[in-house]
Design a protein around this motif. Structure first.
Motif, PDB file in Angstrom:
ATOM      1  N   ILE B  90       0.848  -1.210   0.000  1.00 38.63           N
ATOM      2  CA  ILE B  90       0.000   0.000   0.000  1.00 38.63           C
ATOM      3  C   ILE B  90       0.881   1.258   0.000  1.00 38.63           C
ATOM      4  N   SER B  91       1.968   1.224   0.796  1.00 37.62           N
ATOM      5  CA  SER B  91       2.857   2.388   0.852  1.00 37.62           C
ATOM      6  C   SER B  91       3.470   2.659  -0.524  1.00 37.62           C
ATOM      7  N   LEU B  92       3.820   1.588  -1.232  1.00 36.68           N
ATOM      8  CA  LEU B  92       4.421   1.755  -2.560  1.00 36.68           C
ATOM      9  C   LEU B  92       3.403   2.367  -3.533  1.00 36.68           C
ATOM     10  N   LEU B  93       2.168   1.803  -3.482  1.00 37.85           N
ATOM     11  CA  LEU B  93       1.129   2.306  -4.401  1.00 37.85           C
ATOM     12  C   LEU B  93       0.782   3.765  -4.120  1.00 37.85           C
ATOM     13  N   LEU B  94       0.770   4.125  -2.824  1.00 33.75           N
ATOM     14  CA  LEU B  94       0.441   5.517  -2.477  1.00 33.75           C
ATOM     15  C   LEU B  94       1.655   6.436  -2.622  1.00 33.75           C
ATOM     16  N   GLY B  95       2.818   5.896  -2.313  1.00 34.77           N
ATOM     17  CA  GLY B  95       4.016   6.735  -2.244  1.00 34.77           C
ATOM     18  C   GLY B  95       4.650   7.029  -3.596  1.00 34.77           C
ATOM     19  N   TYR B  96       4.548   6.080  -4.549  1.00 37.60           N
ATOM     20  CA  TYR B  96       5.221   6.272  -5.836  1.00 37.60           C
ATOM     21  C   TYR B  96       4.712   7.535  -6.567  1.00 37.60           C
ATOM     22  N   PRO B  97       3.390   7.680  -6.701  1.00 37.54           N
ATOM     23  CA  PRO B  97       2.915   8.893  -7.404  1.00 37.54           C
ATOM     24  C   PRO B  97       3.377  10.187  -6.713  1.00 37.54           C
ATOM     25  N   VAL B  98       3.412  10.168  -5.386  1.00 39.77           N
ATOM     26  CA  VAL B  98       3.834  11.374  -4.657  1.00 39.77           C
ATOM     27  C   VAL B  98       5.302  11.661  -4.950  1.00 39.77           C
ATOM     28  N   ALA B  99       6.136  10.609  -4.863  1.00 35.16           N
ATOM     29  CA  ALA B  99       7.576  10.783  -5.127  1.00 35.16           C
ATOM     30  C   ALA B  99       7.798  11.245  -6.565  1.00 35.16           C
ATOM     31  N   TYR B 100       7.038  10.662  -7.488  1.00 26.47           N
ATOM     32  CA  TYR B 100       7.163  11.009  -8.908  1.00 26.47           C
ATOM     33  C   TYR B 100       6.815  12.486  -9.127  1.00 26.47           C
ATOM     34  N   LEU B 112       5.842  22.730   0.297  1.00 29.09           N
ATOM     35  CA  LEU B 112       4.686  22.446   1.148  1.00 29.09           C
ATOM     36  C   LEU B 112       4.358  20.946   1.109  1.00 29.09           C
ATOM     37  N   LEU B 113       4.480  20.381  -0.088  1.00 27.86           N
ATOM     38  CA  LEU B 113       4.218  18.948  -0.239  1.00 27.86           C
ATOM     39  C   LEU B 113       5.253  18.128   0.542  1.00 27.86           C
ATOM     40  N   TYR B 114       6.508  18.606   0.533  1.00 27.82           N
ATOM     41  CA  TYR B 114       7.555  17.951   1.327  1.00 27.82           C
ATOM     42  C   TYR B 114       7.135  17.886   2.794  1.00 27.82           C
ATOM     43  N   ILE B 115       6.597  19.001   3.281  1.00 23.94           N
ATOM     44  CA  ILE B 115       6.183  19.057   4.693  1.00 23.94           C
ATOM     45  C   ILE B 115       5.047  18.069   4.945  1.00 23.94           C
ATOM     46  N   PHE B 116       4.111  17.988   3.979  1.00 22.82           N
ATOM     47  CA  PHE B 116       3.018  17.024   4.123  1.00 22.82           C
ATOM     48  C   PHE B 116       3.567  15.601   4.191  1.00 22.82           C
ATOM     49  N   VAL B 117       4.545  15.323   3.312  1.00 24.59           N
ATOM     50  CA  VAL B 117       5.128  13.981   3.269  1.00 24.59           C
ATOM     51  C   VAL B 117       5.785  13.653   4.598  1.00 24.59           C
ATOM     52  N   LEU B 118       6.482  14.628   5.157  1.00 23.95           N
ATOM     53  CA  LEU B 118       7.216  14.383   6.398  1.00 23.95           C
ATOM     54  C   LEU B 118       6.346  14.526   7.642  1.00 23.95           C
ATOM     55  N   PHE B 173       4.752   4.959   7.987  1.00 27.75           N
ATOM     56  CA  PHE B 173       5.925   4.588   7.205  1.00 27.75           C
ATOM     57  C   PHE B 173       5.915   5.087   5.755  1.00 27.75           C
ATOM     58  N   LEU B 174       4.864   5.781   5.372  1.00 28.18           N
ATOM     59  CA  LEU B 174       4.803   6.308   4.003  1.00 28.18           C
ATOM     60  C   LEU B 174       6.049   7.148   3.641  1.00 28.18           C
ATOM     61  N   PRO B 175       6.508   8.039   4.523  1.00 23.36           N
ATOM     62  CA  PRO B 175       7.704   8.824   4.166  1.00 23.36           C
ATOM     63  C   PRO B 175       8.933   7.957   3.904  1.00 23.36           C
ATOM     64  N   PHE B 176       8.981   6.788   4.531  1.00 19.91           N
ATOM     65  CA  PHE B 176      10.169   5.950   4.383  1.00 19.91           C
ATOM     66  C   PHE B 176      10.256   5.303   3.003  1.00 19.91           C
ATOM     67  N   LEU B 179      10.866   8.943   0.383  1.00 16.57           N
ATOM     68  CA  LEU B 179      12.162   9.617   0.366  1.00 16.57           C
ATOM     69  C   LEU B 179      13.226   8.862  -0.458  1.00 16.57           C
ATOM     70  N   PRO B 180      13.410   7.543  -0.295  1.00 15.68           N
ATOM     71  CA  PRO B 180      14.383   6.845  -1.162  1.00 15.68           C
ATOM     72  C   PRO B 180      13.973   6.901  -2.637  1.00 15.68           C
ATOM     73  N   LEU B 181      12.650   6.768  -2.873  1.00 15.91           N
ATOM     74  CA  LEU B 181      12.166   6.819  -4.256  1.00 15.91           C
ATOM     75  C   LEU B 181      12.442   8.190  -4.880  1.00 15.91           C
ATOM     76  N   LEU B 182      12.227   9.220  -4.072  1.00 15.64           N
ATOM     77  CA  LEU B 182      12.421  10.582  -4.550  1.00 15.64           C
ATOM     78  C   LEU B 182      13.877  10.802  -4.985  1.00 15.64           C
ATOM     79  N   GLY B 183      14.791  10.364  -4.133  1.00 15.40           N
ATOM     80  CA  GLY B 183      16.217  10.497  -4.464  1.00 15.40           C
ATOM     81  C   GLY B 183      16.554   9.779  -5.752  1.00 15.40           C
ATOM     82  N   ASN B 184      15.981   8.577  -5.884  1.00 16.95           N
ATOM     83  CA  ASN B 184      16.234   7.780  -7.078  1.00 16.95           C
ATOM     84  C   ASN B 184      15.640   8.419  -8.339  1.00 16.95           C
ATOM     85  N   LEU B 185      14.399   8.890  -8.245  1.00 11.45           N
ATOM     86  CA  LEU B 185      13.718   9.480  -9.410  1.00 11.45           C
ATOM     87  C   LEU B 185      14.396  10.789  -9.849  1.00 11.45           C
ATOM     88  N   GLN B 186      14.883  11.541  -8.846  1.00 12.35           N
ATOM     89  CA  GLN B 186      15.555  12.808  -9.187  1.00 12.35           C
ATOM     90  C   GLN B 186      16.884  12.557  -9.910  1.00 12.35           C
TER      91      GLN B 186
END
Lengths: 344, 295
Positions: B90-100, B112-118, B173-176, B179-186
């Protein structure tokens, strides 16, 4: 950055010294006294310890935690316990007593023990149950039509079916309740088969790990009746919650804080003086005012206003059901396992 | 070899020596606070049980054999792994679009979205779990809202079971995973997607064939992190799980802290750690193989 061997050695020495110094400081300190958080820690910090210091000159350090944490620290301390005196529920103290960590108090050094209700002094002074928090039947005044008067009401009043809150087996409240049910319905407080059968009749019930969680279940309305200590319910009443608590006619249970002299502690005289101060009539009175415990000193004065809120005082202390926990130690693990499997 | 030629080599050896010394504090810390405690737990798990001492005199494998023969323990272990896997998916399905979105966005609202994520990490764990209790209890916000709009007549059992634990752990655990996905996608060059588009691939095909495969290392790291954190979580299952959502960590703590059964509790902890290592190892092999097959 490049470090020479000399710089590295100096750095490491400084690091090791900084880790060692607090330990040395601890070794120089006097008595360490354990207590619980919340209202208890507040009372200890603001009233009890300053009073102890002015009465005896002893300046103890306070360690706030749970009885189970204190057990772990004494066990881990081996022959150098961090505490000279242990405080915890009597069933928990019994574990360390069975393991040989405690020794009897010298009652000549605890004169206030003579004024303590005898039922709270263990045989041969192997522990004194100095702080007593009675447990009655608490209920929601706005959701319960017929207020309970007996423990049997949990089974007999249909209003309570599926709306009962109980402590989970990790809490002393659950083992106390188990033994009470064994006594009420079976051959005595050790008739666990009967107790399990009867408590299973109450399923489904909300299980809570500590009194605060039971209180939360009552406030949310997930439970409308639950065995809880007076301290918790009086505190809720002070906040305006629609809850009340009664002493069932068969008697009440109690969280009994057992004080024990730790054999491997270094401050045994100070430990005796500390316990003597805890048992003092005025200190017991002040505790009753602060968190609604029942004074264990028979000379403590409880005025009518306080008596209305903390009714189990004076002669009514005889209503408290105390059990022998030394014999329970060997069965505790099996009973906890059984509760986990059957009370789901 | 002349002295001039030898000098850089001596310098390099000296640098290597300094670098080795720099590792020592971390190594001491790791041995002192990880390896030694683990060794103590393993030793404790092999001690005989006793109610007259912290542990008995001899050594035994009985705690392991009795735990492994106990269907109740297997049930709890299975539930723990299932909760871990569900939270991870579930975290992957919800987190991937956000990281993308965060990786691609140039908007000034991104921070602001960063703050929401954290935000789940900015509130204490116990406070956050109490908030979930208020939302998920029988008379809680969720049930009251569902009853108010007429979707249900009786409250749903949203806590004191695996569902409540899964919901709260996903939130925590959604931020966990993000954050790794974000680094990778960037780190993925936008030129690759542009090249794919210029060769005629649609947006969707570009995502499936270029972006998603290249983000596999981030997915792998994030999912392992969330899975391991979920199966070892204690506070959330202890407060929201009740008896119906009890997990291995709650059981281990009950053995160790509530029942004072240090040897048996240590054995359960080792079993749990071993199962986690096996699962993570298998997952790493599977995902590594999948990554090797990528175009």
């Amino acid at each position: 950055m490049k470090l020479t061997r000399r710089e590295f050695a100096v750095g490491m020495t400084a690091a090791i010294a900084s880790m060692t110094l607090p330990r040395l400081a601890t070794a120089q300190s006097s008595l360490v006294v354990p207590t619980y958080g919340g209202l208890w820690a507040k009372f200890w910090e603001e009233q009890l310890l300053p009073g102890l210091t002015s009465a005896t000159g002893i300046q103890p350090q306070l360690d706030v935690g749970l009885g189970k944490d204190f057990v772990a620290k004494i066990r881990a301390g081996g022959d150098r316990s961090p505490y000279s005196i242990f405080m915890g529920n009597e069933n928990i103290a019994a574990v360390l007593r069975a393991e040989g960590f405690f020794e009897p108090f010298d009652l000549a050094k605890v004169p206030n023990a003579a004024k303590t209700y005898p039922q709270f002094i263990n045989k041969d002074a192997k522990g004194i149950r100095a702080i007593v928090s009675p447990i009655g039947l608490a209920y929601r005044t706005d959701l319960v039509k017929t207020a309970p008067t007996s423990w049997h009401d949990l089974w007999e009043n249909p209003e309570f079916k599926g709306k009962t809150g109980l402590y989970q087996i990790g809490n002393t409240g659950a083992v106390l309740f188990l033994r009470l049910v064994a006594e009420l319905f079976g051959n005595g407080p050790d008739d666990f088969d009967t107790a399990f059968a009867k408590i299973k009749e109450l399923l489904p019930f909300t299980q809570a790990s500590w009194s605060g969680e039971v209180a939360t279940a009552l406030i949310r309305g997930d439970a409308i009746i639950a065995p809880v200590d007076w301290t918790e319910i009086m505190t809720l009443q002070d906040k305006g919650a629609p809850v009340a608590i009664v002493a069932p006619k068969e008697g009440v249970l109690a969280f009994e804080q057992s004080f024990n002299l730790v054999g491997t502690g270094a401050e045994k005289d100070a430990a005796h003086a500390y316990l003597n101060y805890i048992l003092d009539a005025k200190v017991q009175q002040d505790m009753a005012k602060a968190f609604y415990t029942s004074p264990s000193n028979n000379e403590s004065v409880v005025d009518d206003a306080l008596k209305a809120r903390t009714p189990i005082v004076g002669p009514r202390m005889a209503e408290i059901k105390s059990y022998d926990w030394d014999s329970y130690v060997d069965k505790a693990a099996e009973i906890a396992d059984r509760w986990n499997r059957e009370m789901a | 070899m002349s002295a001039v030629e030898a000098a850089p080599r001596i310098e390099s050896r000296s640098n290597r020596g300094s670098a080795t010394w720099m590792v020592v504090p971390a190594l001491v810390l790791l041995i002192g606070f990880f390896a030694l405690p683990y060794l103590t737990i393993i030793t404790m798990s092999l001690r005989e049980a006793s109610t007259r001492a912290v542990y008995g005199e001899g050594f035994t494998l009985a705690h392991y054999t009795s735990a492994l023969r106990d269907f109740y323990i297997w049930g709890i272990l299975g539930r723990t792994l299932l909760i871990g896997a569900t939270v991870t998916v579930i975290s992957l399905l919800l987190g991937y679009p956000v990281a993308y979105h965060l990786a691609k966005s140039r908007s000034r609202w991104t921070s602001l979205l960063y703050i929401f994520v954290l935000s789940p990490l900015l509130v204490g764990l116990v406070v956050r779990t109490f908030a979930w209790m208020i939302i998920l209890s029988n008379n809680g916000v969720a049930n009251q809202a569902l009853q108010a709009v007429g979707l249900i007549d009786f409250p749903l059992q949203l806590m004191n079971n695996s569902l409540g634990v899964t919901i709260a752990l996903t939130h925590v655990f959604l931020p966990f995973i993000i954050l790794p996905l974000l680094g990778n996608l960037q780190a993925i060059s936008p030129d690759l997607a542009m090249a794919s588009r210029s060769l005629g691939a649609s947006r969707m095909r570009t995502f499936w064939k270029v972006t998603l495969p290249l983000s596999m290392p981030g997915i792998q790291a994030g999912t392992i992190l969330v899975f391991v954190l979920s199966i070892s979580a204690y506070v959330t299952p202890a407060m929201l799980g009740g008896t119906g959502g009890r997990t291995m960590s709650v059981l281990v703590v009950q053995y160790l802290v509530d029942n004072f059964r240090w040897p048996a509790g240590a054995a359960l902890a080792i079993i749990m750690a071993a199962v986690a290592v096996i699962f993570v190892g298998l997952y790493l092999r599977l995902t590594a193989r999948a990554m090797r097959r990528l175009p």
